[in-house]
Design a protein around this motif. Sequence first.
Motif: not given
Length: 986
Positions: A638-644, A697-708
């Motif tokens: 929730i609201n993750a895209k708005l975080l620093n 959808v929220i973190f499309p470019k975070v490679e470690p998450l993509r791999n998991k």
Amino acid sequence: MDDLDKAILIMFDESGALDDDLKKQAKLYCNATKEKPSICRLCIEKLCFSNLVQVQFWCLQTLHEVIRTRYLTMTLDERHMIRGSVFSIVCLEDKNLTRILEGPAFIKNKLAQVLITLIYFDYPLVWSSVFVDFFPHLSKGNVVIDMFCRVLNALDDELISLDYPRTPEELTVASRVKDAMRQQCVSQIVRAWYDIVSMYRNSDQELCTSVLDSMRRYISWIDIGLIVNDAFIPLLFDLILVGHLSDQLRGAAIRCLLAVVSKRMEPQSKLSLLQSLHISRLLRLVTENGDAEMVADIAALLTGYAVEALDCFKRINSEDAKGISMELLSEVLPSIFYVMKNFEVDATFNIIQFLSGYVAILKSFTPLREKQLLQLGQILEVILVLIRYDPAYRSNLDVMDKIGKEEEDRMVEFRKDLFVLLRTVGRVAPDVTQMFIRNSLASAVSRSSNSNVEEVEGALSLLYALGESISEEAMKTGSGLLSELVIMLLSTKFPCHSNRLVALVYLETVTRYIKFIQDNTQYIPMVLAAFLDERGIHHSNINVSRRASYLFMRVVKLLKMKLVPFIETILQSLQDTVAQFTIMNYTAEELSGSEDGSHIFEAIGLLIGTEDIQPEKQSDYLSSLLSPLCQQVEALLINAKLLNAEEANAKIAVIQQIIMAINSLSKGFSERLVTASRPAIGLMFKQTLDVLLQVLVIFPKVEPLRNKVTSFIHRMVDTLGASVFPYLPKALKQLLEEIEPKQMVGFLLLLNQLICKFNTLVRDILEEIFPAVVERIFSVIPRNGLPSPGPDAITEEVRELQELQRTLYTFLHVITTHDLSPVFLFPKCKAYLDPVMQLLLFSSCNHKDILVRKACVQIFIRLIKDWCAQPYEEKVPGFRSFVIEAFAINCCLYSVLDRSFDFHDANTFILFGEIVLAQKVMYEKFGDAFLVHFVSKGLSSANSPQDLAEQYRQKLQGGDLKALKSFYQSVVENLRLQQNGSLVFR
């Protein structure tokens, strides 16, 4: 001081005050002087008159170089002058030269080296008297005697010793010199040694030490009778046993005895020699002498003696002689054991090797005698002492700092041979070994406190190492004392259990003996307690806790069904661990290890994934784990895209942990259970997959998450089977979204898994995504493949591209071999057919990896079969002519004519078999159209014989592929000879 002296001083100056250019000029001047014809005379004159050590050394070094390289080209008079002058200095024929023999050791050693170079060329044929001429000068005293020793040492170092690599010429010269010395002067040299040591033993012990150290080098190749006699052996023992002499002199005498003992000879003669020495005279020195170097020399002697006695036992058939060998061994073994337990000695490795050999021969003794059983017990005591860590490193090992890591690595390596010895003893005398370990553990327990960490760790390590040699049957039944040992292990809580090393070896040992619990289920509560309390998963050290999680998972795998009654207890005990896993703030380094803590979820999955649990309970268990985890992911998104960046990274780390946990949990559930017998479980995993796809959808470019997430999709394909299909389009679309070309490797591996599992069922999915996949890959990989970079040019980026290219070939191979070649022909995909074919053609001919070339050829074979099913059928316009004109000629002929195609290489020969098979398939599908073109455009241009076409047709028409392969290989080899290595038609 002349210019040369000045230049030498400048060249050797180390003060840092002189200019580099000046030093270079000085070096050039000195090198120019070396080239003068009179250089040897000049060097000898300077040696006689210069008091400068630098000048003396340069002159000797230059003499050595010049003699080595130019001696044989000199006149006889010049050689005679050099020999006479050097010998005169060495033997102090001119008392004015005393300063050289009283100078620094490096000057005297260099002088000796020069003399040995002359001996190399001239002894014995030209200068036969060199050694004999030396003896009269020994009466001049210690400076000449010292020089005599240095000459003998240099002779050994430069020519005789086999400790250094030698050329065939040097070996020949060494044999010539030794033979001449044996005939002419060895007995006189030995007499000189004896006289010098006898005369100077009280007045100049350092000189006597030098003499004995020289003598030791020669014992291996001179007549042993010159040393082993009524004069020399008593002298050596006298030197060793007289207390007032220096330890250095006594040590030199001991080393001479070791050389005597190690002398190669027939076993019967060796046994007589060993008996005659009465070595027992020295045994008291082991306990009396506290000097470490002296003890090390005695230990080396006793070990050498024992090794030789053991060798005699092995090589002699006489029972009496074998009995004498064993008596000699029994005599020295207690002293060897004493040294091993009380001193650190260099001979430790040799002693361990000897003990291993000794224990091995005891296998032939049945039953073992009481004395031998006692010796085996002493060997076990030695092992226990040696495997203990030094308490000085305790805190370093506990926190695992750099010093601790180095010490642990060193000890792991050091223990290997000791544990091999332990297991050998365990096989020869299992009862003695198990009793010893039991007593060691009991002793450690009775005196257990935080101060005896090393004793406890050592005893546990013995039990762990022993387990490697125990049979599965013995392990299960707990034969001998094993059952008592395992129960003792499980029931003991050591006060020092908080120590990392103790905790780890304890858990490893419990895991190693877990097979005993399979047939003794009454001890399961004790096993669970060991893993679930503060000794294991709840240990204060995170490394111990994680290792405990991994080992517990292994225990669960083995005891799975027998743990069902304890599931409630286990889950309750792990509640806090499960909750903590997803909130702990791990660093990236901690997350990267294989033991990341997620194994506890795999263990739980294995426990609750069995059909022995009632469906309702199983659903409750899984729901109680999955629901909170999924809710946690949804809350984090929730609201993750708005975080620093900092806040986002914190959330990403937690999401990673959760996905790892869910992935591990799912490993316990089989496809049959979640799809057939208990679909409610499958539904939970589908809902979980839905939640986790939102991460992309929220973190499309975070490679470690993509791999998991990709890893979880892999798991769901295996777990959910065909029921995962409705989720695949969305999952694949999300993975393709904003994917970098170099990240395509993981995506292709997922597609390969889908194709291999579902075959043609994935045709529609492939039709949708194939264009996007190929488009992205061809954006970074040229259509004629990647160029081959030199070794220095292989960067991380190049390696990534090479891996992507290899995975692409596998992907294309999987498509064609799973009846999915129509995918290439779908309207959306057809635009990429030509570039794919061109890439496969180029790679089948030129790729450096033979296995890739083989895969490409196999793809073509399959496509020919699929697209040209009927003879002369044109299913894919242009494909037939492409295969005949491009693939057949370039891959099947030109690529194999190239001399880099090595028939002696196994993989290349397998590739050749595929190429021959491709020709047979082309002939079956295309008939004479293939044959005529291949012969006229291919073989004829390579100057093949006229009648070859008919022979080739006959072999193609025949059913014997092996005969066709052999025929075509001979054709290629003959054409290569005609081409004379040049291939002009490629």
